[in-house]
Design a protein around this motif. Structure first.
Motif, mmCIF file in Angstrom:
data_model
loop_
_atom_site.group_PDB
_atom_site.id
_atom_site.type_symbol
_atom_site.label_atom_id
_atom_site.label_comp_id
_atom_site.label_asym_id
_atom_site.label_seq_id
_atom_site.Cartn_x
_atom_site.Cartn_y
_atom_site.Cartn_z
ATOM 1 N N HIS A 20 0.693 -1.274 -0.046
ATOM 2 C CA HIS A 20 0.202 -0.034 0.014
ATOM 3 C C HIS A 20 0.807 1.355 -0.100
ATOM 4 C CE1 HIS A 20 -3.470 2.556 0.828
ATOM 5 N NE2 HIS A 20 -4.075 1.662 1.030
ATOM 6 N N ASP A 70 -1.816 7.161 -1.102
ATOM 7 C CA ASP A 70 -3.156 6.829 -1.585
ATOM 8 C C ASP A 70 -4.195 7.515 -1.283
ATOM 9 O OD1 ASP A 70 -5.162 5.311 -2.949
ATOM 10 O OD2 ASP A 70 -4.276 3.540 -2.857
ATOM 11 N N TYR A 117 4.760 1.868 0.783
ATOM 12 C CA TYR A 117 5.400 2.466 -0.304
ATOM 13 C C TYR A 117 5.312 4.017 0.090
ATOM 14 C CZ TYR A 117 5.840 -2.166 -2.042
ATOM 15 O OH TYR A 117 6.317 -3.432 -2.074
ATOM 16 N N ILE A 149 0.625 1.674 -8.960
ATOM 17 C CA ILE A 149 1.710 0.421 -8.694
ATOM 18 C C ILE A 149 2.927 0.665 -9.391
ATOM 19 C CG2 ILE A 149 2.061 -2.101 -8.888
ATOM 20 C CD1 ILE A 149 -0.965 -2.761 -9.139
ATOM 21 N N GLU A 174 6.940 -1.613 -6.226
ATOM 22 C CA GLU A 174 5.980 -2.561 -5.928
ATOM 23 C C GLU A 174 5.498 -3.639 -6.604
ATOM 24 O OE1 GLU A 174 1.288 -1.646 -3.902
ATOM 25 O OE2 GLU A 174 2.401 0.030 -5.033
ATOM 26 N N ARG A 175 5.632 -3.354 -7.995
ATOM 27 C CA ARG A 175 5.245 -4.405 -8.791
ATOM 28 C C ARG A 175 6.227 -5.609 -8.794
ATOM 29 N NH1 ARG A 175 1.783 -3.817 -12.741
ATOM 30 N NH2 ARG A 175 1.970 -1.603 -13.075
ATOM 31 N N LEU A 190 5.378 -7.474 -5.612
ATOM 32 C CA LEU A 190 4.277 -8.283 -5.925
ATOM 33 C C LEU A 190 4.597 -9.583 -6.491
ATOM 34 C CD1 LEU A 190 1.279 -8.768 -5.618
ATOM 35 C CD2 LEU A 190 1.030 -7.462 -7.958
#
Length: 75
Positions: free
Chosen positions: A9, A13, A40, A47, A51-52, A55
């Motif tokens: 997250h 955001d 993050y 994203i 972060e990608r 993941l």
């Protein structure tokens, strides 16, 4: 037993607010769930590459575990 949960997250955001997510994670941890929040800093509702990558690494690890494979730790 419960499965491990990892939340990714961005702290900036504005579509899915960070603080309620953090509170939910903390509540689950208090109940004994294995939950991790990977934050993050400054990331909005997107994203970004790091972060990608994180993941995809988590998904690779989960799939390897499901197949009974072990992976060598990264150097």
């Amino acid at each position: 037993t419960h499965p491990n949960v990892v939340a990714l997250h961005g702290t900036a955001d504005n579509a899915v607010l960070y603080e309620p997510t953090k509170e939910a994670i903390d509540a689950l941890v208090a109940q004994g769930y294995a939950v991790t929040l990977k934050s993050y800093e400054g990331v909005r509702h997107a994203i970004p590459p790091q972060e990608r990558t994180d993941l995809y690494d988590l998904l690779d690890d989960a799939l390897a575990k499901a197949r009974g494979e072990t992976q060598e730790p990264a150097p």
